[in-house]
Design a protein around this motif. Structure first.
Motif, mmCIF file in Angstrom:
data_model
loop_
_atom_site.group_PDB
_atom_site.id
_atom_site.type_symbol
_atom_site.label_atom_id
_atom_site.label_comp_id
_atom_site.label_asym_id
_atom_site.label_seq_id
_atom_site.Cartn_x
_atom_site.Cartn_y
_atom_site.Cartn_z
ATOM 1 N N ALA A 94 -7.815 6.094 -18.781
ATOM 2 C CA ALA A 94 -6.534 5.482 -18.406
ATOM 3 C C ALA A 94 -5.774 6.381 -17.449
ATOM 4 N N PHE A 95 -4.805 5.772 -16.756
ATOM 5 C CA PHE A 95 -3.731 6.495 -16.082
ATOM 6 C C PHE A 95 -2.498 6.353 -16.970
ATOM 7 N N CYS A 96 -1.618 7.350 -16.952
ATOM 8 C CA CYS A 96 -0.332 7.195 -17.634
ATOM 9 C C CYS A 96 0.784 7.565 -16.681
ATOM 10 N N ASP A 97 1.998 7.052 -16.958
ATOM 11 C CA ASP A 97 3.109 7.224 -16.031
ATOM 12 C C ASP A 97 4.417 6.953 -16.771
ATOM 13 N N VAL A 98 5.539 7.138 -16.060
ATOM 14 C CA VAL A 98 6.849 6.749 -16.579
ATOM 15 C C VAL A 98 7.416 5.563 -15.800
ATOM 16 N N ASP A 99 6.776 5.236 -14.685
ATOM 17 C CA ASP A 99 7.246 4.159 -13.811
ATOM 18 C C ASP A 99 6.897 2.801 -14.429
ATOM 19 N N GLU A 100 7.927 2.049 -14.788
ATOM 20 C CA GLU A 100 7.702 0.769 -15.462
ATOM 21 C C GLU A 100 6.943 -0.222 -14.590
ATOM 22 N N LYS A 101 7.140 -0.175 -13.270
ATOM 23 C CA LYS A 101 6.418 -1.095 -12.380
ATOM 24 C C LYS A 101 4.923 -0.845 -12.448
ATOM 25 N N LYS A 102 4.511 0.427 -12.416
ATOM 26 C CA LYS A 102 3.089 0.751 -12.498
ATOM 27 C C LYS A 102 2.527 0.373 -13.867
ATOM 28 N N ILE A 103 3.331 0.618 -14.916
ATOM 29 C CA ILE A 103 2.867 0.319 -16.271
ATOM 30 C C ILE A 103 2.742 -1.187 -16.467
ATOM 31 N N THR A 104 3.698 -1.946 -15.953
ATOM 32 C CA THR A 104 3.700 -3.406 -16.098
ATOM 33 C C THR A 104 2.497 -4.026 -15.393
ATOM 34 N N LYS A 105 2.102 -3.459 -14.262
ATOM 35 C CA LYS A 105 0.928 -3.976 -13.547
ATOM 36 C C LYS A 105 -0.305 -3.928 -14.432
ATOM 37 N N GLY A 106 -0.402 -2.902 -15.277
ATOM 38 C CA GLY A 106 -1.415 -2.887 -16.316
ATOM 39 C C GLY A 106 -2.713 -2.173 -16.020
ATOM 40 N N PHE A 107 -3.105 -2.078 -14.750
ATOM 41 C CA PHE A 107 -4.378 -1.426 -14.429
ATOM 42 C C PHE A 107 -4.413 -1.037 -12.958
ATOM 43 N N TYR A 108 -5.334 -0.152 -12.632
ATOM 44 C CA TYR A 108 -5.611 0.242 -11.247
ATOM 45 C C TYR A 108 -7.029 -0.199 -10.924
ATOM 46 N N THR A 109 -7.194 -0.935 -9.846
ATOM 47 C CA THR A 109 -8.509 -1.394 -9.405
ATOM 48 C C THR A 109 -9.024 -0.466 -8.318
ATOM 49 N N TYR A 110 -10.201 0.076 -8.530
ATOM 50 C CA TYR A 110 -10.813 0.976 -7.544
ATOM 51 C C TYR A 110 -11.518 0.131 -6.488
ATOM 52 N N GLU A 111 -10.760 -0.256 -5.459
ATOM 53 C CA GLU A 111 -11.250 -1.206 -4.453
ATOM 54 C C GLU A 111 -12.392 -0.644 -3.619
ATOM 55 N N GLU A 112 -12.412 0.673 -3.433
ATOM 56 C CA GLU A 112 -13.450 1.270 -2.583
ATOM 57 C C GLU A 112 -14.800 1.373 -3.283
ATOM 58 N N SER A 113 -14.849 1.075 -4.557
ATOM 59 C CA SER A 113 -16.089 1.206 -5.316
ATOM 60 C C SER A 113 -17.126 0.181 -4.871
ATOM 61 N N GLU A 114 -18.389 0.615 -4.896
ATOM 62 C CA GLU A 114 -19.490 -0.299 -4.589
ATOM 63 C C GLU A 114 -19.987 -1.010 -5.844
ATOM 64 N N GLU A 115 -19.412 -0.655 -6.990
ATOM 65 C CA GLU A 115 -19.796 -1.314 -8.238
ATOM 66 C C GLU A 115 -19.269 -2.752 -8.270
ATOM 67 N N ARG A 116 -19.993 -3.597 -8.969
ATOM 68 C CA ARG A 116 -19.559 -4.967 -9.197
ATOM 69 C C ARG A 116 -19.715 -5.289 -10.672
ATOM 70 N N PRO A 117 -18.661 -5.675 -11.355
ATOM 71 C CA PRO A 117 -17.291 -5.799 -10.837
ATOM 72 C C PRO A 117 -16.677 -4.429 -10.569
ATOM 73 N N LYS A 118 -15.649 -4.402 -9.725
ATOM 74 C CA LYS A 118 -14.990 -3.139 -9.392
ATOM 75 C C LYS A 118 -14.328 -2.564 -10.646
ATOM 76 N N PRO A 119 -14.368 -1.227 -10.801
ATOM 77 C CA PRO A 119 -13.742 -0.601 -11.968
ATOM 78 C C PRO A 119 -12.241 -0.877 -12.021
ATOM 79 N N LYS A 120 -11.753 -1.206 -13.223
ATOM 80 C CA LYS A 120 -10.322 -1.378 -13.473
ATOM 81 C C LYS A 120 -9.919 -0.405 -14.573
ATOM 82 N N ILE A 121 -9.001 0.499 -14.249
ATOM 83 C CA ILE A 121 -8.590 1.531 -15.194
ATOM 84 C C ILE A 121 -7.194 1.183 -15.703
ATOM 85 N N PRO A 122 -7.003 1.125 -17.027
ATOM 86 C CA PRO A 122 -5.696 0.774 -17.593
ATOM 87 C C PRO A 122 -4.609 1.783 -17.206
#
Length: 396
Positions: free
Chosen positions: A325-353
């Motif tokens: 996971a990623f952690c933060d104090v920014d409510e906007k980032k937390i509300t989004k819920g995950f980070y998608t690694y768009e540059e990844s060649e994996e399918r499906p692309k990795p999504k990190i909470p």
């Protein structure tokens, strides 16, 4: 040379040291200074019973005429009562550095400090790493005291660092510094001078670099060559950082004398400005992976913003998979819920909470800058009651 404790005639406070010795050898055969009785060796620290040894001050020079007089005067003013030599390597200077060196050679030799001068006579300098290595090679000292030609030593520097070095032969000994100008790099200077004992080893991954800065280094000759000299790649190579990392990899210790023993200048001509930030970043990431992440099965990155995501993208694929996971104090980032690694060649692309820092699972790699939020970040971290060096490391 100046007399110890000459300022106002008052004695100095005891040497304060923070130490992480890799190996602390007991004090073996020793003798007092000339005119004092022989004494038996013990394992108890006794600075008056140190063996008589040669100290080599290591000074690389390149176009340093603006500062060299003051620098060499500070060598002349050392209050160390043992034997010293000054080893200078002039790396293709085109200004008046050579003339200043010759002037001070005479003055220093008059007071018993031998001066060895090496020169690169080619049209181009070979770089700081090469110059430092050459100055070490041509020297003879049991201990090496590194000095930059734009800096100034306090009179007690060699004496106080030598006292610590004889007890910690496999350590790099640093000291506190005074920055010149005073208002330059204020956060960095506070960091240099105020790291705790543990932090000298735990905060070696930050963008600030070595936890004891190179112009304050003092170490044994034997240990220097065990580590293996400075990288000689020239301009753009962080030779001090690479040496420091190799020193730690080989089990070296880190110590600091808690006295201000160096005036540390900041100016546009400093060699450090030639090193790209991205070069430093890549070395830091590889060192973090090798020293810490290799032993972790999973971890959280504190900072769901630019720096945290950059660290994630810089990791090897195997270590990316360990990020839970990623952690933060920014409510906007937390509300989004995950980070998608768009540059990844994996399918499906990795999504990190992305979660709130209070919900984060240790261990953590922290990508938040220290001393930047008026204490808010440090307070948040303290509420988690985690141990630095076990539950988290700073990578700010």
């Amino acid at each position: 040379m100046a007399e110890p404790g000459r300022a106002g005639g008052s004695p100095e406070p005891p040497v304060q040291v923070v130490c992480f010795p890799a190996v602390c050898a007991p004090l073996r055969g020793c003798r007092r200074k000339a005119g004092m009785a022989e004494c038996g060796a013990t394992s108890q620290i006794n600075f008056q019973c140190a063996p008589e040894q040669l100290e080599s001050i290591i000074l690389p020079v390149h176009n340093s005429e603006c500062w060299l007089d003051e620098c060499l005067k500070s060598v002349w003013e050392q209050d160390f009562k043992g034997t010293m030599e000054l080893s200078i390597f002039n790396d293709a200077s085109k200004d008046g550095s050579a003339e200043i060196i010759e002037k001070w050679k005479m003055r220093l030799e008059e007071i018993g400090v031998s001066v060895i001068i090496g020169t690169n006579n080619s049209s181009q300098p070979r770089g700081v790493g090469f110059a430092k290595n050459q100055a070490v090679i041509q020297s003879s000292g049991t201990y090496l005291c590194f000095l930059d030609s734009d800096d100034v030593m306090m009179p007690q520097r060699v004496r106080l660092q030598h006292q610590v070095a004889i007890q910690h032969p496999n350590s790099i000994i640093g000291c506190q510094v005074r920055r010149e100008p005073l208002d330059s790099t204020e956060r960095y200077t506070r960091w240099i001078n105020n790291l705790s004992q543990e932090q000298l080893l735990t905060q070696v991954f930050t963008s600030h670099g070595p936890t004891v800065i190179m112009p304050t280094w003092f170490c044994s000759r034997e240990w220097f060559f065990h580590v293996g000299r400075f990288d000689e790649g020239g301009k753009g190579v962080p030779e001090d950082l690479l040496f420091f990392y190799e020193h730690l990899q080989k089990g070296g210790g880190v110590s600091r004398v808690n006295h201000c023993l160096l005036l540390y200048r900041y100016h546009p001509q400093a060699a450090t400005h030639s090193v790209l930030e991205e070069t430093i970043w890549n070395h830091r990431v590889r060192f973090l992976e090798d020293r810490v992440l290799s032993s972790w099965t999973s971890f959280t990155i504190w900072n769901a913003g630019k720096q945290g995501k950059k660290l994630y993208r810089s990791l090897s694929p195997a270590n990316q998979k360990k990020v839970t996971a990623f952690c933060d104090v920014d409510e906007k980032k937390i509300t989004k819920g995950f980070y998608t690694y768009e540059e990844s060649e994996e399918r499906p692309k990795p999504k990190i909470p992305v979660c709130h820092f209070r919900d984060a699972t240790p261990p953590l790699v922290i990508c938040v800058k220290l001393d930047m939020t008026g204490g808010a970040f440090e307070t948040n971290l303290a509420t988690l009651k985690l141990k630095e060096g076990k539950d988290y490391y700073h990578f700010n």
